[in-house]
Design an enzyme around this catalytic site. Structure first.
Site, PDB file in Angstrom:
ATOM      1  N   MET A  30      34.479  52.952  40.391  1.00 56.76           N
ATOM      2  CA  MET A  30      35.164  51.914  41.173  1.00 56.76           C
ATOM      3  C   MET A  30      36.525  51.608  40.529  1.00 56.76           C
ATOM      4  O   MET A  30      37.114  50.552  40.786  1.00 56.76           O
ATOM      5  CB  MET A  30      34.295  50.657  41.261  1.00 56.76           C
ATOM      6  CG  MET A  30      32.966  50.937  41.981  1.00 56.76           C
ATOM      7  SD  MET A  30      32.199  49.493  42.720  1.00 56.76           S
ATOM      8  CE  MET A  30      31.925  48.480  41.295  1.00 56.76           C
ATOM      9  N   LEU A  33      39.505  52.133  35.010  1.00 55.31           N
ATOM     10  CA  LEU A  33      38.886  53.107  34.110  1.00 55.31           C
ATOM     11  C   LEU A  33      39.043  52.703  32.642  1.00 55.31           C
ATOM     12  O   LEU A  33      40.076  52.185  32.222  1.00 55.31           O
ATOM     13  CB  LEU A  33      39.519  54.483  34.338  1.00 55.31           C
ATOM     14  CG  LEU A  33      39.424  55.013  35.770  1.00 55.31           C
ATOM     15  CD1 LEU A  33      40.121  56.373  35.873  1.00 55.31           C
ATOM     16  CD2 LEU A  33      37.979  55.112  36.252  1.00 55.31           C
ATOM     17  N   HIS A  37      34.409  55.753  31.173  1.00 53.27           N
ATOM     18  CA  HIS A  37      34.737  56.718  32.234  1.00 53.27           C
ATOM     19  C   HIS A  37      35.383  57.964  31.627  1.00 53.27           C
ATOM     20  O   HIS A  37      35.131  59.083  32.049  1.00 53.27           O
ATOM     21  CB  HIS A  37      35.718  56.099  33.237  1.00 53.27           C
ATOM     22  CG  HIS A  37      35.178  54.899  33.949  1.00 53.27           C
ATOM     23  ND1 HIS A  37      35.700  53.635  33.795  1.00 53.27           N
ATOM     24  CD2 HIS A  37      34.162  54.770  34.838  1.00 53.27           C
ATOM     25  CE1 HIS A  37      35.042  52.783  34.557  1.00 53.27           C
ATOM     26  NE2 HIS A  37      34.100  53.439  35.199  1.00 53.27           N
ATOM     27  N   GLY A 147      26.817  57.141  34.014  1.00 50.97           N
ATOM     28  CA  GLY A 147      26.705  56.546  32.675  1.00 50.97           C
ATOM     29  C   GLY A 147      25.356  55.873  32.468  1.00 50.97           C
ATOM     30  O   GLY A 147      24.830  55.222  33.375  1.00 50.97           O
ATOM     31  N   LYS A 149      24.914  53.351  30.734  1.00 52.94           N
ATOM     32  CA  LYS A 149      25.103  51.885  30.688  1.00 52.94           C
ATOM     33  C   LYS A 149      24.470  51.245  31.912  1.00 52.94           C
ATOM     34  O   LYS A 149      23.791  50.227  31.818  1.00 52.94           O
ATOM     35  CB  LYS A 149      26.612  51.577  30.642  1.00 52.94           C
ATOM     36  CG  LYS A 149      26.953  50.296  29.975  1.00 52.94           C
ATOM     37  CD  LYS A 149      26.895  49.093  30.888  1.00 52.94           C
ATOM     38  CE  LYS A 149      28.178  48.903  31.632  1.00 52.94           C
ATOM     39  NZ  LYS A 149      28.019  48.022  32.798  1.00 52.94           N
ATOM     40  N   ASP A 150      24.671  51.864  33.075  1.00 52.98           N
ATOM     41  CA  ASP A 150      24.044  51.371  34.309  1.00 52.98           C
ATOM     42  C   ASP A 150      22.731  52.129  34.494  1.00 52.98           C
ATOM     43  O   ASP A 150      22.593  52.971  35.401  1.00 52.98           O
ATOM     44  CB  ASP A 150      24.983  51.598  35.501  1.00 52.98           C
ATOM     45  CG  ASP A 150      26.286  50.835  35.327  1.00 52.98           C
ATOM     46  OD1 ASP A 150      26.241  49.614  35.164  1.00 52.98           O
ATOM     47  OD2 ASP A 150      27.349  51.476  35.309  1.00 52.98           O
ATOM     48  N   VAL A 176      29.297  54.236  26.079  1.00 55.10           N
ATOM     49  CA  VAL A 176      30.377  54.161  25.083  1.00 55.10           C
ATOM     50  C   VAL A 176      30.560  52.685  24.732  1.00 55.10           C
ATOM     51  O   VAL A 176      30.572  51.831  25.617  1.00 55.10           O
ATOM     52  CB  VAL A 176      31.683  54.771  25.644  1.00 55.10           C
ATOM     53  CG1 VAL A 176      32.818  54.648  24.639  1.00 55.10           C
ATOM     54  CG2 VAL A 176      31.450  56.234  26.009  1.00 55.10           C
ATOM     55  N   SER A 186      34.107  47.614  33.101  1.00 55.82           N
ATOM     56  CA  SER A 186      35.320  47.078  33.726  1.00 55.82           C
ATOM     57  C   SER A 186      35.263  45.554  33.777  1.00 55.82           C
ATOM     58  O   SER A 186      36.292  44.891  33.860  1.00 55.82           O
ATOM     59  CB  SER A 186      35.469  47.633  35.142  1.00 55.82           C
ATOM     60  OG  SER A 186      35.427  49.039  35.104  1.00 55.82           O
ATOM     61  N   ARG A 187      34.056  45.004  33.737  1.00 53.12           N
ATOM     62  CA  ARG A 187      33.921  43.539  33.827  1.00 53.12           C
ATOM     63  C   ARG A 187      34.177  42.835  32.490  1.00 53.12           C
ATOM     64  O   ARG A 187      34.315  41.608  32.471  1.00 53.12           O
ATOM     65  CB  ARG A 187      32.533  43.168  34.360  1.00 53.12           C
ATOM     66  CG  ARG A 187      32.353  43.517  35.834  1.00 53.12           C
ATOM     67  CD  ARG A 187      31.077  42.952  36.418  1.00 53.12           C
ATOM     68  NE  ARG A 187      31.050  43.053  37.859  1.00 53.12           N
ATOM     69  CZ  ARG A 187      30.419  44.006  38.570  1.00 53.12           C
ATOM     70  NH1 ARG A 187      29.749  44.952  37.943  1.00 53.12           N
ATOM     71  NH2 ARG A 187      30.456  44.006  39.880  1.00 53.12           N
TER      72      ARG A 187
HETATM   73  O1  PAF Z   1      28.950  52.542  38.741  1.00 57.66           O
HETATM   74  C1  PAF Z   1      29.848  52.431  39.596  1.00 57.66           C
HETATM   75  O2  PAF Z   1      31.038  52.353  39.285  1.00 57.66           O
HETATM   76  C2  PAF Z   1      29.461  52.368  41.069  1.00 57.66           C
HETATM   77  O3  PAF Z   1      28.260  51.711  41.250  1.00 57.66           O
HETATM   78  C3  PAF Z   1      29.453  53.735  41.765  1.00 57.66           C
HETATM   79  C4  PAF Z   1      28.410  54.671  41.177  1.00 57.66           C
HETATM   80  C5  PAF Z   1      30.830  54.383  41.641  1.00 57.66           C
HETATM   81  C6  PAF Z   1      29.150  53.556  43.250  1.00 57.66           C
HETATM   82  O4  PAF Z   1      30.084  52.738  43.868  1.00 57.66           O
END
Ligand code: PAF
Length: 281
Positions: A30, A33, A37, A147, A149-150, A176, A186-187
């Site tokens: 999203m 970066l 990323h 990643g 992380k998620d 990372v 990013s948050r």
């Molecule tokens: O992890 C993210 O940045 C988003 O959830 C993704 C995988 C790009 C889907 O919008």
């Protein structure tokens, strides 16, 4: 590096590349970066002939009271970083390109999206699987990079790929971290200086959980209790959830056996952070 905005153009490009025998790696993002990323892009670069990066702040995965409007958008900086990392194509569709008027189709992975982030962010994973499913059909990659992380997102997308027979391999890459252990996100830029300092408690508490499992503790209640008290002692963080889950199904575990993931989501002010650690009993 080519910037492509339309579905038709990128599909034409990829079809030609594949006809020429090239392999395609894909990093969906999203934007905004960061080094997390960057590490996905580097691995993708090492392992494929063509590297595709997508930048799309997907409205479908944000709840009505979430941060869609204020989510950081940094297209010029993202393009610079992508160029430096030798990305071949950046795909930057508009919301209209992805969801034209009359759009009606959604992808939903059941059960494993009910708990954890799925419970606190209803509809979030439906939005993620829908957009990732669309992006896979648009980019047609051989390999998809996500990643750790998620972690729940990675497990849910991997399951979607398996269940719906998308012809792509999923590779989950390590989280990372900043020098103090905070997972890159990013948050993180929403955090005040004080919150940023406090947020390092998340990784400290996850590492303690891993040590505790290594020392023989198996009960999820004990492990979760230790994390909960450390976060309360060392920060003002408000906990959404802390849990121990099976690494593949993301179903909650009462007792840790074999490989498991300890996951958490905690608010610092108005910023919600997630993190996780793999443990082995
Ligand atoms: O992890 C993210 O940045 C988003 O959830 C993704 C995988 C790009 C889907 O919008």
């Amino acid at each position: 590096m080519r910037v492509i905005k339309s579905v038709k153009s990128i599909q034409q490009f990829i079809k030609k590349a594949k006809a020429a025998g090239k392999t395609v790696g894909f990093v969906p993002t999203m934007g905004a970066l960061h080094d997390g990323h960057r590490s996905l892009l580097r691995r993708c670069r090492r392992e494929n002939d063509i590297v595709v990066l997508s930048l799309f702040v997907n409205p479908g995965q944000f709840g009505p009271k979430e941060d869609f409007a204020k989510y950081p958008r940094r297209e010029p900086a993202d393009k610079k970083l992508a160029k430096k990392e030798n990305v071949d194509i950046i795909f930057i569709p508009t919301a209209k390109e992805m969801y034209p008027a009359g759009y009606l189709t959604y992808v939903e992975v059941e059960r494993m999206t009910q708990g954890l982030c799925g419970r606190f962010r209803p509809g979030h994973f439906r939005g993620v699987t829908t957009v990732v499913g669309k992006l896979l059909n648009i980019v047609m990659p051989d390999v998809l990079y996500l990643g750790q992380k998620d972690a729940q997102q990675a497990a849910v997308v991997t399951r979607m790929v398996r269940d719906l027979n998308f012809p792509v391999r999923c590779k989950i890459c390590p989280t990372v971290r900043e020098a103090d252990g905070l997972a890159m996100s990013s948050r993180n830029q929403y955090l005040s200086a004080g919150q940023r300092k406090e947020a390092a408690v998340l990784y400290r508490s996850l590492k303690e959980a891993r040590q505790s499992v290594a020392a023989g503790n198996r009960l999820a209640t004990v492990i979760v209790g230790k994390i909960r008290s450390r976060i309360a002692r060392e920060s003002s963080g408000r906990i959404d959830y802390i849990g121990c889950v099976d690494a593949d199904t993301f179903m909650p575990l009462k007792r840790i056996q074999g490989k498991a993931i300890v996951v958490l989501a905690v608010w610092f002010g108005r910023t919600r952070l997630i993190d996780n650690i793999t443990v082995q009993a």
